[in-house]
Design an enzyme around this catalytic site. Structure first.
Site, PDB file in Angstrom:
ATOM      1  N   TYR A  82       0.894  -1.154   0.000  1.00 40.89           N
ATOM      2  CA  TYR A  82       0.000   0.000   0.000  1.00 40.89           C
ATOM      3  C   TYR A  82       0.933   1.205   0.000  1.00 40.89           C
ATOM      4  O   TYR A  82       1.829   1.291   0.857  1.00 40.89           O
ATOM      5  CB  TYR A  82      -0.871   0.072   1.257  1.00 40.89           C
ATOM      6  N   CYS A 112       1.335   3.024   3.378  1.00 38.42           N
ATOM      7  CA  CYS A 112       1.703   2.222   4.551  1.00 38.42           C
ATOM      8  C   CYS A 112       3.128   2.577   4.989  1.00 38.42           C
ATOM      9  O   CYS A 112       4.048   2.544   4.172  1.00 38.42           O
ATOM     10  CB  CYS A 112       1.603   0.745   4.204  1.00 38.42           C
ATOM     11  N   PHE A 119       5.276   0.926   6.756  1.00 40.71           N
ATOM     12  CA  PHE A 119       6.196  -0.206   6.642  1.00 40.71           C
ATOM     13  C   PHE A 119       6.615  -0.431   5.187  1.00 40.71           C
ATOM     14  O   PHE A 119       7.759  -0.767   4.909  1.00 40.71           O
ATOM     15  CB  PHE A 119       5.551  -1.464   7.232  1.00 40.71           C
ATOM     16  N   CYS A 120       5.677  -0.232   4.265  1.00 38.28           N
ATOM     17  CA  CYS A 120       6.013  -0.320   2.840  1.00 38.28           C
ATOM     18  C   CYS A 120       6.942   0.824   2.444  1.00 38.28           C
ATOM     19  O   CYS A 120       7.865   0.644   1.638  1.00 38.28           O
ATOM     20  CB  CYS A 120       4.744  -0.283   1.995  1.00 38.28           C
TER      21      CYS A 120
END
Length: 399
Positions: free
Chosen positions: A110, A113, A115-116
Site C-alpha cells: 500500500y 503504509c 512499513f512499505c
C-alpha cells in the site's frame, strides 16, 4: 563471433602481406596513391567483375601490401572494440552484482503504509530496481496467492517470498554485503514464529529481524566504531515500536485532517469507484474514532502533535551535531527506517506542522536527497573466505 571475425581479418591481411606479389611491391605510400588514382571512383560500385578486376590488378601492381594492411588494420580495430566491449560488459556485470541489480524484485504494497515506505526507502537508496504491485486494501486480490496476508511482501526472482519490512531490509542488506550467499540461505537466519496474543488472535513474528548476519570481519567494516551496530538496531526497533504508532493519531487528529488523509489514500491507492467513496467518507470517520483509542492506548498527550515533535527531536538529538546521519556520512538502516515512516505524512497537515515545529527538517532533506540519488548503490564486498558463515558457526556476528 565479433572476435572470431576480427581474428580472421588479421589472418587474411597477414597472408596477403606474405604473398609474393605483396613482397615485390613498392613503398606503401606509393601504393596508396596508386590505389587512390586507379580505383577510387569504381571501388564502391555494384559490378562484381569490375571490383574483382580492380582487386586483382591492385594485387598484381603492388596493391597487395595495401590490401593486407587494410585487413590487418580492420582486424586490429575489431579486436580492440571487442576487447573494449568485453571489459565494459564485465565491469557492468560486477557493478550489477555488487549493487544487487542481479535480483528481480517485486514489491506488493500500500503506498501510504509506513512499513512499505520503509522498504521503498531502502531499495531506492541502494539503487535496487524493483516493480510495484499496488494492493487493493479491501479485497487484496493481488496477494490472494499468499498465506501471509499483510504488506509489504517482496518477491525475489519470482520464487522467494520475503515478509515483514524489517526482515526484508535486514536480509537484503546482508545479501548486498555477502553476495556469495543466496537470499534463500540468508532467509533461514530469520525464522518465522507464530503465537497467540492476549486477544486470542494468532500473530506472526520473526527472530533476529533487526540483525544483519555478518562475520566479524564484515561487521568491522560496516560498523567501524564501537556501538554503531547496537545503536542502529535500537533505533530501528524504536521506529517500529514507537514512531509508527504516532502516525495515525496525528494524521487523523481532527475530522478535517482525517478527511484530507483519506482523500490522499484513495487518490494514491488502488480502489474501485464505490470502494473509494466508501473509504473516503466512512473510513475517515472510523479512523478519526480509532485514532482516539490509539491515543489512549499509547498514553499520548491531548495534543498528539507534541508527542510527534518530541519523538523526532529525540531522534535528531541522538544523531548529534557532528554527524549528518546516524550512519555518519551516509544513512544507515535506522536513518532509512525513520525517514520511511515519516515520509507517509508528506502532503498532509501533520507533516507540515512537524517540519515547522521540530528540528528534523535538515536531516529529513538530507536523507531524501540520498535516497533520490541512490547514494547507497555502492556497497561492501568481501573475499569469499570472509563471507557469512553457517547459522551455527561461532563466527556469526549479529549486527
Amino acid at each position: 563471433m565479433a572476435a572470431a571475425c576480427a581474428r580472421t581479418l588479421c589472418k587474411v591481411g597477414w597472408n596477403i602481406l606474405e604473398s609474393p606479389a605483396a613482397r615485390r611491391s613498392g613503398t606503401v605510400s606509393y601504393l596508396v596513391g596508386n590505389v587512390g588514382a586507379h580505383g577510387s571512383r569504381r571501388a564502391y560500385g555494384t559490378g562484381g567483375t569490375g571490383v574483382r578486376s580492380k582487386l586483382l590488378s591492385s594485387l598484381r601492381g603492388g596493391g597487395g601490401r595495401v590490401l593486407g594492411c587494410a585487413f590487418l588494420l580492420g582486424g586490429g580495430v575489431g579486436l580492440y572494440q571487442t576487447v573494449k566491449y568485453s571489459v565494459q560488459q564485465h565491469l557492468a556485470e560486477e557493478e550489477s552484482k555488487v549493487s544487487g541489480g542481479d535480483l528481480k524484485l517485486t514489491l506488493y504494497q500500500y503506498k501510504t503504509c509506513p512499513f512499505c515506505s520503509k522498504v521503498r526507502a531502502f531499495l531506492d537508496y541502494h539503487g535496487l530496481p524493483y516493480e510495484i504491485v499496488e494492493v487493493n486494501p479491501v479485497m487484496r486480490q493481488e496477494i490472494k496467492w499468499s498465506t501471509y496476508r499483510k504488506v509489504p511482501i517482496l518477491m525475489v526472482d519470482s520464487d522467494v517470498q520475503l515478509n515483514d519490512s524489517s526482515v526484508i531490509i535486514s536480509s537484503l542488506k546482508t545479501y548486498l554485503i555477502c553476495n556469495d550467499k543466496s537470499v534463500t540461505d540468508i532467509l533461514r537466519c530469520y525464522p518465522e514464529l507464530k503465537s497467540v496474543n492476549s486477544s486470542g488472535k494468532e500473530v506472526t513474528e520473526y527472530s533476529n529481524k533487526y540483525w544483519l548476519m555478518l562475520s566479524e570481519a564484515e561487521a568491522a567494516v560496516v560498523y567501524p566504531e564501537k556501538g554503531m551496530q547496537k545503536e542502529e538496531r535500537k533505533w530501528r526497533e524504536w521506529a517500529d515500536d514507537w514512531l509508527v504508532h504516532l502516525i495515525s493519531p496525528n494524521v487523523y487528529r481532527t475530522p478535517s485532517e482525517a478527511m484530507a488523509a483519506f482523500d490522499y489514500i484513495v487518490r494514491e491507492g488502488k480502489f474501485g469507484t464505490y470502494e473509494g467513496f466508501f473509504a473516503k467518507y466512512v473510513g475517515a470517520a472510523a479512523m478519526y474514532l480509532i485514532s482516539k483509542r490509539l491515543k489512549s492506548r499509547h498514553k499520548l498527550q491531548d495534543d498528539v502533535r507534541q508527542d510527534l515533535y518530541k519523538a523526532v527531536n529525540e531522534w535528531v538529538a541522538a544523531i548529534g551535531k557532528k554527524r549528518k546521519f546516524m550512519g555518519g556520512d551516509q544513512p544507515n538502516l535506522a536513518d532509512l527506517a525513520v525517514y520511511g515512516v515519516l515520509r507517509v505524512m508528506e502532503g498532509l497537515q501533520s507533516f507540515d506542522d512537524m517540519m515547522a515545529n521540530s528540528k528534523v527538517k535538515n536531516w529529513y532533506r538530507r536523507v531524501e536527497r540520498a535516497s533520490l540519488n541512490h547514494e547507497g548503490r555502492k556497497t561492501h564486498s568481501f573475499p569469499a573466505s570472509d563471507q557469512v558463515p553457517s547459522l551455527f558457526s561461532p563466527k556469526l556476528h549479529h549486527a
